[in-house]
Enzyme design. Structure first.
Site, PDB file in Angstrom:
ATOM      1  N   SER A  84       3.374  -3.510   4.563  1.00  0.00           N
ATOM      2  CA  SER A  84       3.446  -4.872   4.028  1.00  0.00           C
ATOM      3  C   SER A  84       4.817  -5.084   3.411  1.00  0.00           C
ATOM      4  O   SER A  84       5.590  -4.140   3.223  1.00  0.00           O
ATOM      5  CB  SER A  84       2.375  -5.100   2.956  1.00  0.00           C
ATOM      6  OG  SER A  84       1.072  -4.936   3.481  1.00  0.00           O
ATOM      7  N   SER A 133      -0.281  -5.904   8.301  1.00  0.00           N
ATOM      8  CA  SER A 133       0.769  -6.133   7.314  1.00  0.00           C
ATOM      9  C   SER A 133       0.452  -7.323   6.423  1.00  0.00           C
ATOM     10  O   SER A 133       0.068  -8.388   6.896  1.00  0.00           O
ATOM     11  CB  SER A 133       2.105  -6.374   8.033  1.00  0.00           C
ATOM     12  OG  SER A 133       3.184  -6.294   7.136  1.00  0.00           O
ATOM     13  N   GLY A 134       0.623  -7.138   5.125  1.00  0.00           N
ATOM     14  CA  GLY A 134       0.508  -8.239   4.171  1.00  0.00           C
ATOM     15  C   GLY A 134       1.900  -8.715   3.823  1.00  0.00           C
ATOM     16  O   GLY A 134       2.592  -8.089   3.026  1.00  0.00           O
ATOM     17  N   TYR A 152       0.825  -1.213   0.000  1.00  0.00           N
ATOM     18  CA  TYR A 152       0.000   0.000   0.000  1.00  0.00           C
ATOM     19  C   TYR A 152       0.858   1.262   0.000  1.00  0.00           C
ATOM     20  O   TYR A 152       1.674   1.466   0.905  1.00  0.00           O
ATOM     21  CB  TYR A 152      -0.897  -0.014   1.232  1.00  0.00           C
ATOM     22  CG  TYR A 152      -1.774   1.206   1.408  1.00  0.00           C
ATOM     23  CD1 TYR A 152      -2.937   1.354   0.674  1.00  0.00           C
ATOM     24  CD2 TYR A 152      -1.438   2.206   2.324  1.00  0.00           C
ATOM     25  CE1 TYR A 152      -3.745   2.465   0.835  1.00  0.00           C
ATOM     26  CE2 TYR A 152      -2.242   3.322   2.498  1.00  0.00           C
ATOM     27  CZ  TYR A 152      -3.390   3.448   1.752  1.00  0.00           C
ATOM     28  OH  TYR A 152      -4.185   4.553   1.923  1.00  0.00           O
ATOM     29  N   ASN A 205       7.516  -2.215   2.613  1.00  0.00           N
ATOM     30  CA  ASN A 205       6.590  -1.158   3.015  1.00  0.00           C
ATOM     31  C   ASN A 205       6.095  -1.469   4.429  1.00  0.00           C
ATOM     32  O   ASN A 205       4.924  -1.284   4.746  1.00  0.00           O
ATOM     33  CB  ASN A 205       5.407  -1.114   2.032  1.00  0.00           C
ATOM     34  CG  ASN A 205       4.540   0.119   2.223  1.00  0.00           C
ATOM     35  OD1 ASN A 205       5.042   1.235   2.231  1.00  0.00           O
ATOM     36  ND2 ASN A 205       3.242  -0.075   2.367  1.00  0.00           N
TER      37      ASN A 205
END
Length: 353
Positions: free
Chosen positions: A237, A275-276, A133, A205
């Site tokens: 992420s 978080s991804g 993101y 990120n």
């Protein structure tokens, strides 16, 4: 472009000649970077700070499948195409990385690119497109990434040196409160361990400033940005892609993908709820024959010989993340929001101390 080793940061392991994912033969990487406008956010107009990164496992001219494995450390993110990887053990498309709200257009663009080039391995395509993101710096709801941007990243992909920092999908990203983005690193195993190469590319990120650890040094305790966008909650992420020329089967590549988490942990991340953290690993070694056959023969490295590759995956991931931070530059995005680059001189001082 500065890299972590350029300022004296010590890392374990022996890197390949380029210290990049492209040290694995035939891999090509391309970026499209979109930087446009300044000032107040006007959705649909900008400012724009985003892009697309493409990784082609065997280059643009060879679309043959490669064995792959996928792992999700925390699933608050997206990586398309992974259901088929889990089912078949095969990666049949390029890997693309962009911003969260551009996954769909990039996915469709990859299919169109494959159709035009007749690079489909079955009548339909299930591209791997991952995201992080960038909405703190970029007009993410303006949908500025187009199919043409994805095609540009694919068509410009090359072997050799990989540009890092604020480029491609990493253009508007933030890492540990500092400017983040794209980073890469590799490890070359010695002959006794098989002489294989393992490379990693990250789009970082994630992380909070106080967590940042570099080569075992708790940097975040002494060096912090003026503003922390994730001071109360982890909202970032990370995407990590690992590649090797070692002859590994899909279940072994999933084992490699899991070890990438340990490289991330070395830099301090705890992989928060927001978080991804999604990881994929693939092997460029021969996977299936060029001619269709009911029975395929492949070589496979013994599980008992995988420890050097596990070590390489952890080491290369750690260094790729730090390379992304060191290469990035200060960026001002929407509404004048400013994210500082980590100050390399001060970082070097903290490391020496």
């Amino acid at each position: 472009m500065s890299r972590a080793r350029d300022i004296g940061i010590p890392f374990d392991g022996e890197p390949g000649p380029l210290n990049a994912i492209t040290d694995v033969a035939r891999i090509e990487v391309g970026h499209t970077t979109i930087i446009r406008g300044d000032g107040k956010l006007v959705v649909g107009r900008g400012p724009v700070r985003t892009g697309v990164t493409a990784i082609l496992p065997r280059g643009r001219r060879d679309a043959s499948p490669v064995f792959a494995g996928y792992f999700s450390l925390n699933g608050n993110g997206e990586m398309t195409g992974t259901a088929w990887i889990e089912e078949s053990g095969l990666l049949t498309t390029p890997i693309m990385i962009t911003n969260t709200h551009s996954v769909g257009v990039v996915r469709d663009a990859v299919i169109a690119w494959q159709v035009r080039r007749r690079k489909m391995t079955q009548p339909w395509s299930l591209p791997v497109v991952a995201e992080t993101y960038d909405g703190l710096l970029n007009d993410i709801d303006g949908f500025h990434v187009t199919a043409e941007h994805a095609w540009s990243a694919l068509n410009s992909a090359r072997g050799g040196r990989v540009v890092e920092g604020c480029v491609g999908g990493g253009t508007g990203m933030i890492g540990y409160g500092w400017k983040g983005g794209i980073g890469t690193a590799s490890r070359q195993l010695d002959r006794k361990s098989g002489g294989y190469t393992l490379g990693v590319l990250v789009q970082i990120n994630c992380g909070r400033p106080t967590e940042l650890t570099i080569a075992g040094v708790p940097v975040g305790k002494e060096l912090r940005p003026g503003h922390d966008p994730f001071s109360t909650q982890e909202l970032g992420s990370i995407i990590i892609v690992a590649a090797t020329d070692a002859p590994l089967m899909p279940h072994q590549l999933k084992r490699i993908a899991r070890r990438l988490t340990m490289g991330l942990a070395r830099t301090g991340s705890v992989s928060g709820n927001g978080s991804g953290d999604l990881f994929i690993a693939f092997s460029t070694a021969k996977s299936v024959g060029g001619k269709r056959s009911d029975v395929e023969s492949v070589k496979i490295l013994r599980n008992s010989r995988m420890d050097p590759l596990f070590t390489a995956a952890v080491q290369a991931t750690e260094e790729a993340i730090v390379n992304a931070l060191v290469a990035a530059r200060t960026m001002v995005g929407i509404n004048g929001y400013r994210v500082e680059a980590i100050p390399r001189d001060r970082l070097a001082d903290v490391m020496r101390k």
